[in-house]
Design a protein around this motif. Structure first.
Motif, PDB file in Angstrom:
ATOM      1  N   GLN A  21       7.509  18.742  13.624  1.00  0.00           N
ATOM      2  CA  GLN A  21       6.643  17.602  13.305  1.00  0.00           C
ATOM      3  C   GLN A  21       5.357  17.612  14.121  1.00  0.00           C
ATOM      4  OE1 GLN A  21       7.275  15.202  10.931  1.00  0.00           O
ATOM      5  NE2 GLN A  21       9.021  16.453  10.338  1.00  0.00           N
ATOM      6  N   LYS A  26       2.917  16.630  27.046  1.00  0.00           N
ATOM      7  CA  LYS A  26       3.356  15.278  27.404  1.00  0.00           C
ATOM      8  C   LYS A  26       2.824  14.876  28.784  1.00  0.00           C
ATOM      9  CE  LYS A  26       7.293  12.257  27.320  1.00  0.00           C
ATOM     10  NZ  LYS A  26       8.444  11.964  26.517  1.00  0.00           N
ATOM     11  N   GLY A  56      15.773  14.422  23.653  1.00  0.00           N
ATOM     12  CA  GLY A  56      15.982  13.009  23.355  1.00  0.00           C
ATOM     13  C   GLY A  56      15.952  12.775  21.862  1.00  0.00           C
ATOM     14  N   ARG A  57      16.816  11.893  21.411  1.00  0.00           N
ATOM     15  CA  ARG A  57      16.844  11.535  19.987  1.00  0.00           C
ATOM     16  C   ARG A  57      15.860  10.397  19.768  1.00  0.00           C
ATOM     17  NH1 ARG A  57      20.928  12.112  15.707  1.00  0.00           N
ATOM     18  NH2 ARG A  57      22.218  13.176  17.226  1.00  0.00           N
ATOM     19  N   VAL A  58      14.899  10.617  18.868  1.00  0.00           N
ATOM     20  CA  VAL A  58      13.875   9.624  18.564  1.00  0.00           C
ATOM     21  C   VAL A  58      14.309   8.777  17.372  1.00  0.00           C
ATOM     22  CG1 VAL A  58      11.459   9.303  17.887  1.00  0.00           C
ATOM     23  CG2 VAL A  58      12.074  11.122  19.484  1.00  0.00           C
ATOM     24  N   ALA A  59      14.909   9.411  16.382  1.00  0.00           N
ATOM     25  CA  ALA A  59      15.440   8.751  15.192  1.00  0.00           C
ATOM     26  C   ALA A  59      16.678   9.550  14.774  1.00  0.00           C
ATOM     27  CB  ALA A  59      14.399   8.716  14.073  1.00  0.00           C
ATOM     28  N   GLU A  60      17.272   9.170  13.659  1.00  0.00           N
ATOM     29  CA  GLU A  60      18.536   9.800  13.243  1.00  0.00           C
ATOM     30  C   GLU A  60      18.466  11.326  13.242  1.00  0.00           C
ATOM     31  OE1 GLU A  60      21.509  10.009   9.421  1.00  0.00           O
ATOM     32  OE2 GLU A  60      20.259   8.240   9.669  1.00  0.00           O
ATOM     33  N   LEU A  62      15.415  13.044  14.137  1.00  0.00           N
ATOM     34  CA  LEU A  62      14.182  13.425  14.819  1.00  0.00           C
ATOM     35  C   LEU A  62      14.446  13.498  16.320  1.00  0.00           C
ATOM     36  CD1 LEU A  62      11.132  14.035  14.437  1.00  0.00           C
ATOM     37  CD2 LEU A  62      10.724  11.593  14.831  1.00  0.00           C
ATOM     38  N   PHE A  63      14.106  14.650  16.913  1.00  0.00           N
ATOM     39  CA  PHE A  63      14.379  14.883  18.321  1.00  0.00           C
ATOM     40  C   PHE A  63      13.106  15.286  19.046  1.00  0.00           C
ATOM     41  CE2 PHE A  63      18.185  15.609  15.957  1.00  0.00           C
ATOM     42  CZ  PHE A  63      19.201  15.079  16.733  1.00  0.00           C
ATOM     43  N   GLU A  64      12.975  14.785  20.282  1.00  0.00           N
ATOM     44  CA  GLU A  64      11.910  15.248  21.157  1.00  0.00           C
ATOM     45  C   GLU A  64      12.535  16.233  22.136  1.00  0.00           C
ATOM     46  OE1 GLU A  64       8.388  13.370  23.822  1.00  0.00           O
ATOM     47  OE2 GLU A  64      10.421  12.909  24.501  1.00  0.00           O
ATOM     48  N   LEU A  90       8.188  17.434  18.649  1.00  0.00           N
ATOM     49  CA  LEU A  90       9.053  16.600  17.810  1.00  0.00           C
ATOM     50  C   LEU A  90       9.591  17.498  16.705  1.00  0.00           C
ATOM     51  CD1 LEU A  90       7.001  13.294  17.451  1.00  0.00           C
ATOM     52  CD2 LEU A  90       9.082  13.669  18.790  1.00  0.00           C
ATOM     53  N   GLN A  92      12.385  17.818  13.469  1.00  0.00           N
ATOM     54  CA  GLN A  92      13.261  17.188  12.474  1.00  0.00           C
ATOM     55  C   GLN A  92      14.399  18.174  12.214  1.00  0.00           C
ATOM     56  OE1 GLN A  92      11.899  14.265  10.659  1.00  0.00           O
ATOM     57  NE2 GLN A  92      13.991  13.884  10.065  1.00  0.00           N
TER      58      GLN A  92
END
Length: 166
Positions: A21, A26, A56-60, A62-64, A90, A92
């Motif tokens: 993505q 950072k 880290g999980r950002v959404a279901e 989506l991972f950072e 990011l 997916q």
């Protein structure tokens, strides 16, 4: 029958999706605490490299993934320079089983980020007035395998008779 099984495997493989993505810096820091005196210091500097990874999980799905690299250059007890870069992305990831998802986040994503962090660290060091620094390739698959081995040893140690009884 074999064709039906191959069709099921192909359908499962088509459901798994991996997408980049965004790739971004950072956090970044470069210090030359003893400038300008360090530019005239004789001797052979010593380099220390520290590498860390965070997921880290950002959404279901989506991972950072953050690849942290710290390069410290010292001469005796003096710090010549300190370069710190957190290269992030990011990603997916959908349709993967837990084991494959863990492997993708632990190996594939850092491999995607590595060329970016290598370039950023090299640019920082050169911009600081120092000879070029080339971050050597890193085998993330071997690091991942070592992490799995350590986790397995820790689980075995915790399950050993009397491990929790102090």
């Amino acid at each position: 029958m074999a064709e039906q099984n191959n069709g099921a495997v192909a359908a499962n493989e088509q459901q798994a999706q991996f997408t980049i993505q965004k790739i971004y810096v950072k956090d970044i820091s470069f210090e030359v605490p003893n400038a300008p005196q360090v530019f005239n210091e004789p001797g052979q500097p010593q380099l220390e490299l520290n590498l860390n990874q965070k997921v880290g999980r950002v959404a279901e799905s989506l991972f950072e993934v953050v690849l942290e690299v710290t390069v410290t250059c010292k001469l005796a007890d003096k710090t010549i320079y300190l370069a710190e870069v957190q290269q992030a992305g990011l990603f997916q990831l959908a349709g993967f089983d837990e084991r494959t998802l863990d492997m993708m986040l632990g190996t594939y994503c850092p491999n995607v980020l590595f060329p970016y962090v290598r370039q950023t660290v090299g640019d920082l060091v050169a911009s600081g007035g120092f000879p070029p620094f080339y971050l050597q390739p890193i085998n993330f698959e071997a690091l991942y395998a070592e992490g799995l081995r350590r986790r397995a040893e820790q689980v075995q140690a915790n399950q050993a008779p009397g491990a929790g009884n102090a």
